[in-house]
Design a protein around this motif. Structure first.
Motif, PDB file in Angstrom:
ATOM      1  N   ILE A  76      24.059  29.921  69.927  1.00 39.59           N
ATOM      2  CA  ILE A  76      23.357  31.211  69.962  1.00 39.59           C
ATOM      3  C   ILE A  76      24.158  32.222  70.774  1.00 39.59           C
ATOM      4  N   THR A  77      24.677  31.782  71.913  1.00 35.21           N
ATOM      5  CA  THR A  77      25.461  32.677  72.761  1.00 35.21           C
ATOM      6  C   THR A  77      26.756  33.076  72.070  1.00 35.21           C
ATOM      7  N   PHE A  78      27.391  32.144  71.381  1.00 35.20           N
ATOM      8  CA  PHE A  78      28.606  32.456  70.626  1.00 35.20           C
ATOM      9  C   PHE A  78      28.335  33.546  69.596  1.00 35.20           C
ATOM     10  N   GLY A  79      27.274  33.388  68.818  1.00 33.61           N
ATOM     11  CA  GLY A  79      26.941  34.398  67.815  1.00 33.61           C
ATOM     12  C   GLY A  79      26.638  35.748  68.428  1.00 33.61           C
ATOM     13  N   ALA A  80      25.984  35.719  69.589  1.00 36.03           N
ATOM     14  CA  ALA A  80      25.635  36.972  70.264  1.00 36.03           C
ATOM     15  C   ALA A  80      26.880  37.678  70.794  1.00 36.03           C
ATOM     16  N   ILE A  81      27.775  36.934  71.461  1.00 30.29           N
ATOM     17  CA  ILE A  81      28.983  37.544  72.019  1.00 30.29           C
ATOM     18  C   ILE A  81      29.861  38.103  70.907  1.00 30.29           C
ATOM     19  N   ALA A  82      30.044  37.344  69.843  1.00 27.00           N
ATOM     20  CA  ALA A  82      30.864  37.822  68.732  1.00 27.00           C
ATOM     21  C   ALA A  82      30.298  39.111  68.138  1.00 27.00           C
ATOM     22  N   SER A  83      28.989  39.226  68.131  1.00 24.47           N
ATOM     23  CA  SER A  83      28.344  40.409  67.564  1.00 24.47           C
ATOM     24  C   SER A  83      28.474  41.618  68.489  1.00 24.47           C
ATOM     25  N   VAL A  84      28.256  41.404  69.799  1.00 27.18           N
ATOM     26  CA  VAL A  84      28.445  42.490  70.763  1.00 27.18           C
ATOM     27  C   VAL A  84      29.880  43.009  70.682  1.00 27.18           C
ATOM     28  N   ASN A  85      30.823  42.079  70.577  1.00 26.54           N
ATOM     29  CA  ASN A  85      32.232  42.442  70.509  1.00 26.54           C
ATOM     30  C   ASN A  85      32.549  43.284  69.271  1.00 26.54           C
ATOM     31  N   ALA A  86      32.014  42.891  68.128  1.00 25.36           N
ATOM     32  CA  ALA A  86      32.298  43.613  66.887  1.00 25.36           C
ATOM     33  C   ALA A  86      31.660  44.998  66.882  1.00 25.36           C
ATOM     34  N   ILE A  87      30.431  45.090  67.329  1.00 25.22           N
ATOM     35  CA  ILE A  87      29.727  46.380  67.344  1.00 25.22           C
ATOM     36  C   ILE A  87      30.400  47.349  68.306  1.00 25.22           C
ATOM     37  N   SER A  88      31.065  46.826  69.331  1.00 21.91           N
ATOM     38  CA  SER A  88      31.716  47.665  70.333  1.00 21.91           C
ATOM     39  C   SER A  88      32.703  48.642  69.723  1.00 21.91           C
ATOM     40  N   ASP A  89      33.363  48.256  68.644  1.00 21.12           N
ATOM     41  CA  ASP A  89      34.355  49.147  68.036  1.00 21.12           C
ATOM     42  C   ASP A  89      33.743  50.461  67.566  1.00 21.12           C
ATOM     43  N   VAL A  90      32.507  50.416  67.123  1.00 20.46           N
ATOM     44  CA  VAL A  90      31.828  51.653  66.716  1.00 20.46           C
ATOM     45  C   VAL A  90      31.529  52.517  67.939  1.00 20.46           C
ATOM     46  N   TYR A  91      31.028  51.886  68.993  1.00 19.22           N
ATOM     47  CA  TYR A  91      30.754  52.633  70.226  1.00 19.22           C
ATOM     48  C   TYR A  91      32.035  53.234  70.798  1.00 19.22           C
ATOM     49  N   ALA A  92      33.154  52.522  70.640  1.00 20.37           N
ATOM     50  CA  ALA A  92      34.427  52.995  71.190  1.00 20.37           C
ATOM     51  C   ALA A  92      34.957  54.222  70.460  1.00 20.37           C
ATOM     52  N   MET A  93      34.384  54.544  69.309  1.00 20.86           N
ATOM     53  CA  MET A  93      34.741  55.772  68.595  1.00 20.86           C
ATOM     54  C   MET A  93      33.746  56.890  68.886  1.00 20.86           C
ATOM     55  N   GLY A  94      32.810  56.652  69.805  1.00 20.11           N
ATOM     56  CA  GLY A  94      31.777  57.639  70.099  1.00 20.11           C
ATOM     57  C   GLY A  94      30.631  57.610  69.116  1.00 20.11           C
ATOM     58  N   GLY A  95      30.574  56.561  68.287  1.00 23.00           N
ATOM     59  CA  GLY A  95      29.620  56.525  67.192  1.00 23.00           C
ATOM     60  C   GLY A  95      28.378  55.703  67.455  1.00 23.00           C
ATOM     61  N   VAL A  96      27.544  55.624  66.427  1.00 19.24           N
ATOM     62  CA  VAL A  96      26.294  54.874  66.449  1.00 19.24           C
ATOM     63  C   VAL A  96      26.321  53.869  65.295  1.00 19.24           C
ATOM     64  N   PRO A  97      26.149  52.574  65.544  1.00 19.07           N
ATOM     65  CA  PRO A  97      26.135  51.602  64.440  1.00 19.07           C
ATOM     66  C   PRO A  97      24.873  51.751  63.597  1.00 19.07           C
ATOM     67  N   ILE A  98      25.006  51.482  62.297  1.00 19.66           N
ATOM     68  CA  ILE A  98      23.850  51.571  61.404  1.00 19.66           C
ATOM     69  C   ILE A  98      23.599  50.275  60.632  1.00 19.66           C
ATOM     70  N   MET A  99      24.600  49.397  60.519  1.00 21.15           N
ATOM     71  CA  MET A  99      24.428  48.201  59.701  1.00 21.15           C
ATOM     72  C   MET A  99      25.561  47.227  59.996  1.00 21.15           C
ATOM     73  N   ALA A 100      25.276  45.931  59.868  1.00 24.21           N
ATOM     74  CA  ALA A 100      26.304  44.903  60.021  1.00 24.21           C
ATOM     75  C   ALA A 100      26.144  43.853  58.934  1.00 24.21           C
ATOM     76  N   ILE A 101      27.259  43.242  58.562  1.00 22.12           N
ATOM     77  CA  ILE A 101      27.235  42.064  57.695  1.00 22.12           C
ATOM     78  C   ILE A 101      28.061  40.971  58.369  1.00 22.12           C
ATOM     79  N   ALA A 102      27.680  39.732  58.153  1.00 26.20           N
ATOM     80  CA  ALA A 102      28.254  38.607  58.887  1.00 26.20           C
ATOM     81  C   ALA A 102      29.476  38.035  58.190  1.00 26.20           C
ATOM     82  N   ILE A 103      30.389  37.510  59.005  1.00 21.66           N
ATOM     83  CA  ILE A 103      31.574  36.787  58.543  1.00 21.66           C
ATOM     84  C   ILE A 103      31.501  35.401  59.173  1.00 21.66           C
ATOM     85  N   LEU A 104      31.357  34.370  58.365  1.00 21.18           N
ATOM     86  CA  LEU A 104      31.173  33.015  58.880  1.00 21.18           C
ATOM     87  C   LEU A 104      32.138  32.045  58.212  1.00 21.18           C
ATOM     88  N   GLY A 105      32.949  31.379  59.040  1.00 17.29           N
ATOM     89  CA  GLY A 105      33.747  30.249  58.573  1.00 17.29           C
ATOM     90  C   GLY A 105      33.258  29.008  59.296  1.00 17.29           C
TER      91      GLY A 105
END
Length: 343
Positions: A76-105
């Protein structure tokens, strides 16, 4: 369900498994003619956090993806950290996230699908906190567990922040402490104290949504987040893209206060060495311990903010109102022979 330690199934951990900056430059290089897209405001050329496309009505779409192998054992923590990390790129552009899709191997012949389900649960929790849906995704059978997100966001064109627009004379701030790579390497070596690992996890789970607020500040002239290339790598990108250099005070850089012991125990991620080999020649002479910290690959690291010096006080008050007690650790100067000088 039997207890699973996810990190034993991965050769790398979090953003520490990123391809080194030097090798990535080689991979991305192309001699083919590049098509021109006038509405593409940010692409590969600036080494920024996400792609940005101008819709022509004052609004821009931000698109990014990020994924990696487990940096913690708990799914659960792994999934949460990976998600916080990915969403950060939107915040780093000054933006607001609106949607995500998962990548799972997932190594389906080694680890139960029930564990993968928990990874997704962790991601759903973070997406809920960010106010966005986890709207779909794609999965494959993979030798090592891998998880991340592709994230879409929006930003008003006038609020868009980039990593190559910094101005000499500006002050540098960092919103999270360094040392995640060192701490999680200590975990893999069974040396970490639970309370220290807890501090690192707490930091990695904190959304960088402060970036959306920073988009509205005209005196914030450059913004990025600090991840796998370490503070020095991402600061080099800011400096080289902006045509400036940086002078930083090592003693003022935010870091966990328990790292010295783990550094003495050689808890150094492989990514640190790859990072230094890629950009060490761009850094003015520093000590070995400074190198170990400043090139330490961060997973879900903080925002690196360049602020016009005359607005420093206003910025620090604004940051405090958003839960960040910040002070500058360095300053941008006209371009010198080295991208970064450490004092």
């Amino acid at each position: 369900m039997e207890s699973i330690k996810l990190t034993q199934y991965s050769h790398g951990a979090g953003c520490g498994c990123k391809i080194s900056p030097a090798i990535l430059d080689s991979i991305l290089h192309s001699d083919l003619p590049k098509p021109s897209f006038k509405n593409l405001l940010v692409g590969n050329e600036s080494k920024d956090d996400a792609a940005v496309f101008d819709l022509g009505d004052g609004t821009c779409i931000i698109s990014t993806t990020d994924f990696f192998m487990p940096i913690v054992d708990d799914p659960i923590t792994f999934g949460a950290i990976a998600s916080v990390n990915a969403i950060s790129d939107v915040y780093a552009m000054g933006g607001v996230p609106i949607m995500a899709i998962a990548i799972l191997g997932w190594p389906v012949n080694k680890i139960s699908g029930d564990v993968a389900k928990l990874v997704l649960e962790g991601s759903r929790q973070v997406c809920k906190e960010a106010g966005i849906p986890l709207a779909g995704g794609h999965s494959i059978d993979c030798p090592e567990p891998v998880f991340g997100l592709a994230v879409t966001g929006t930003v008003k064109k006038q609020y868009l922040k980039k990593n190559n627009t910094a101005i000499a004379g500006s002050l540098l701030y960092l919103t999270k402490p360094l040392g995640v790579g060192i701490t999680t390497t200590a975990q893999k070596k069974n040396l970490v104290k639970p309370e220290h690992l807890g501090k690192a996890i707490e930091s990695m789970l904190k959304l960088n949504n402060f970036g959306s607020a920073l988009g509205e500040l005209s005196y914030v002239n450059a913004l990025t987040d600090v991840t796998g290339f370490g503070l020095l790598g991402h600061l080099c990108e800011v400096c080289e893209g902006s045509g400036v250099s940086a002078v930083i005070d090592f003693n003022e850089i935010p870091r966990f206060n328990f790292l010295d012991y783990y550094i003495q125990q050689k808890c150094i991620p492989g990514g640190t060495i790859r990072n230094w080999d890629s950009y060490g020649m761009k850094i003015n002479l520093i000590t070995e311990d400074q190198k170990v910290l400043l090139a330490d690959p961060q997973t879900s690291g903080g925002l690196l903010v360049s602020v016009a010096e005359q607005h420093a006080k206003s910025f620090e008050i604004f940051a405090l109102q958003h839960g960040h007690e910040l002070k500058p650790f360095g300053k941008l100067v006209p371009k010198e022979s080295h991208a970064v000088t450490v004092h």
